[in-house]
Design an enzyme around this catalytic site. Structure first.
Site, PDB file in Angstrom:
ATOM      1  N   LYS A  10      16.972  91.768  -7.353  1.00 38.99           N
ATOM      2  CA  LYS A  10      15.783  93.379  -6.597  1.00 38.99           C
ATOM      3  C   LYS A  10      14.125  93.444  -6.155  1.00 38.99           C
ATOM      4  O   LYS A  10      14.142  93.889  -5.263  1.00 38.99           O
ATOM      5  CB  LYS A  10      16.472  94.437  -8.235  1.00 38.99           C
ATOM      6  CG  LYS A  10      17.646  94.631  -8.554  1.00 38.99           C
ATOM      7  CD  LYS A  10      18.417  94.954  -9.514  1.00 38.99           C
ATOM      8  CE  LYS A  10      19.604  95.221  -9.264  1.00 38.99           C
ATOM      9  NZ  LYS A  10      19.860  94.921 -10.764  1.00 38.99           N
ATOM     10  N   GLN A  65      19.325  97.167 -15.809  1.00 37.84           N
ATOM     11  CA  GLN A  65      20.640  95.779 -15.430  1.00 37.84           C
ATOM     12  C   GLN A  65      21.095  95.711 -17.022  1.00 37.84           C
ATOM     13  O   GLN A  65      20.604  95.668 -18.211  1.00 37.84           O
ATOM     14  CB  GLN A  65      18.809  94.729 -15.634  1.00 37.84           C
ATOM     15  CG  GLN A  65      19.533  93.371 -15.306  1.00 37.84           C
ATOM     16  CD  GLN A  65      20.568  94.008 -13.601  1.00 37.84           C
ATOM     17  OE1 GLN A  65      19.797  94.332 -12.983  1.00 37.84           O
ATOM     18  NE2 GLN A  65      21.935  93.022 -13.569  1.00 37.84           N
ATOM     19  N   ASP A  96      20.822 103.726  -9.740  1.00 38.25           N
ATOM     20  CA  ASP A  96      22.061 103.221  -9.807  1.00 38.25           C
ATOM     21  C   ASP A  96      23.517 104.514 -10.043  1.00 38.25           C
ATOM     22  O   ASP A  96      24.665 103.673  -9.942  1.00 38.25           O
ATOM     23  CB  ASP A  96      22.112 102.847 -11.708  1.00 38.25           C
ATOM     24  CG  ASP A  96      22.504 101.164 -11.294  1.00 38.25           C
ATOM     25  OD1 ASP A  96      22.236  99.893 -10.559  1.00 38.25           O
ATOM     26  OD2 ASP A  96      21.830 100.410 -12.446  1.00 38.25           O
TER      27      ASP A  96
END
Ligand code: GUN
Length: 298
Positions: free
Chosen positions: A54, A98, A121
């Protein structure tokens, strides 16, 4: 007949390139790159790989990446405080926590803290509600990638029957909503569905997101269908040597590729789309926060 292979790697690279162009345009106008904050708690090896990728792709697209690596024993209250700080930080456009978080932390509590306008997200309740209601908002990256891949294989999705196999919060449910937004007729299938093969055989587009290796067989597939395989299952591969493993999907690729019209491989299909979608969302969040319209190329 042999199915066309949907090349997720190259479609993701194309999306990342378009994100890079949008970043250049934003920079020229505002002089400040969009910034993505990534929060990683603990040492989970898979998470470390995800986060490294990422960071790499965020920087390649010309954006700023701000990493917060915290020890596994960090208290939930400290993570919440960090997220609140990132919410308030005008330099930060996107926040990604995460997952999975260490077991002593309530992930829902942490995710709920993320400002929905920075929720790249698409995991907060507000983002889910916006999706359900058809309002503008940040959409979850993997399901959005499924739509992009299906669109690459079809002239139009309108009116097609999409069967989503799996009803998870991360993939199945949001994927169903996104295909509905594209005017598909959508069925959601799951472990209690009666005659699962029969339902799948009706699918013009089949999204397999159950996490069961090669569960979808060739005779579950309508000739010419578009197959999007979200599964990433690591299995032993003694043929590659002792202790070796390989990745396979939820679809029996060898069988399905003889019947489908187009199919995503594993790896190299849906996987690369997730990070590309994350970068896209970061630019969309940055545009919204700067009062600028979303670039049409995204
Ligand atoms: N862990 C594995 N995939 C993902 C993802 O897409 N987002 C987050 N936040 N965590 C993950």
């Amino acid at each position: 007949m042999s199915a066309a292979i949907i090349d997720g790697k190259s479609i993701a690279a194309d999306l990342r390139a378009r994100v890079g162009e949008a970043v250049t345009a934003l920079n020229a106008e505002h002089g400040a790159s969009p910034a993505l904050a990534v929060v990683l708690v603990g040492e989970d090896p898979a998470s470390q790989v995800y986060v490294r990728n990422k960071v790499k792709f965020t920087e390649e697209a010309g954006m700023r990446s701000v990493e917060h690596k915290l020890p596994a024993d960090t208290a939930e209250a400290d993570i919440v405080e960090l997220v609140q700080g990132l919410n308030a930080d005008p330099q930060i456009d996107g926040i990604l926590v995460q997952l999975p978080l260490p077991r002593h932390i309530d992930s829902d509590r942490v995710i709920a803290e993320i400002d929905p306008d920075k929720d790249v997200d698409g995991l907060t309740e507000t983002s889910a509600g916006r999706l359900l209601l058809g309002r503008p908002g940040l959409r979850p990256c993997t399901p959005a990638g499924c739509v992009t891949l299906a669109e690459s294989a079809r002239d139009s999705l309108e009116g097609l029957h999409t069967v989503v196999l799996g009803r998870s919060i991360l993939v199945g449910k949001p994927a169903a909503m996104l295909f509905l937004e594209k005017n598909c007729t959508v069925s959601i299938a799951h472990s209690r569905t009666q005659d699962l093969p029969g339902l799948c055989r009706q699918a013009d587009i089949l999204i397999a997101a159950v996490g069961r290796p090669e569960m979808v067989k060739g005779d579950w597939i309508k000739p010419g269908a578009t197959i999007i395989d979200v599964g990433i299952n690591r299995i032993d591969a003694p043929e590659k040597g002792e202790g070796k493993t390989r990745l396979i999907g939820d679809v029996d690729f060898a069988e399905a590729s003889k019947i489908a019209g187009a199919i995503t491989p594993v790896p190299g299909g849906v996987g690369p789309m997730t990070i590309a979608g994350l970068l896209r969302n970061t630019v969309l969040a940055a545009c919204a926060r700067r009062g600028r319209r979303a670039p049409t190329a995204l």
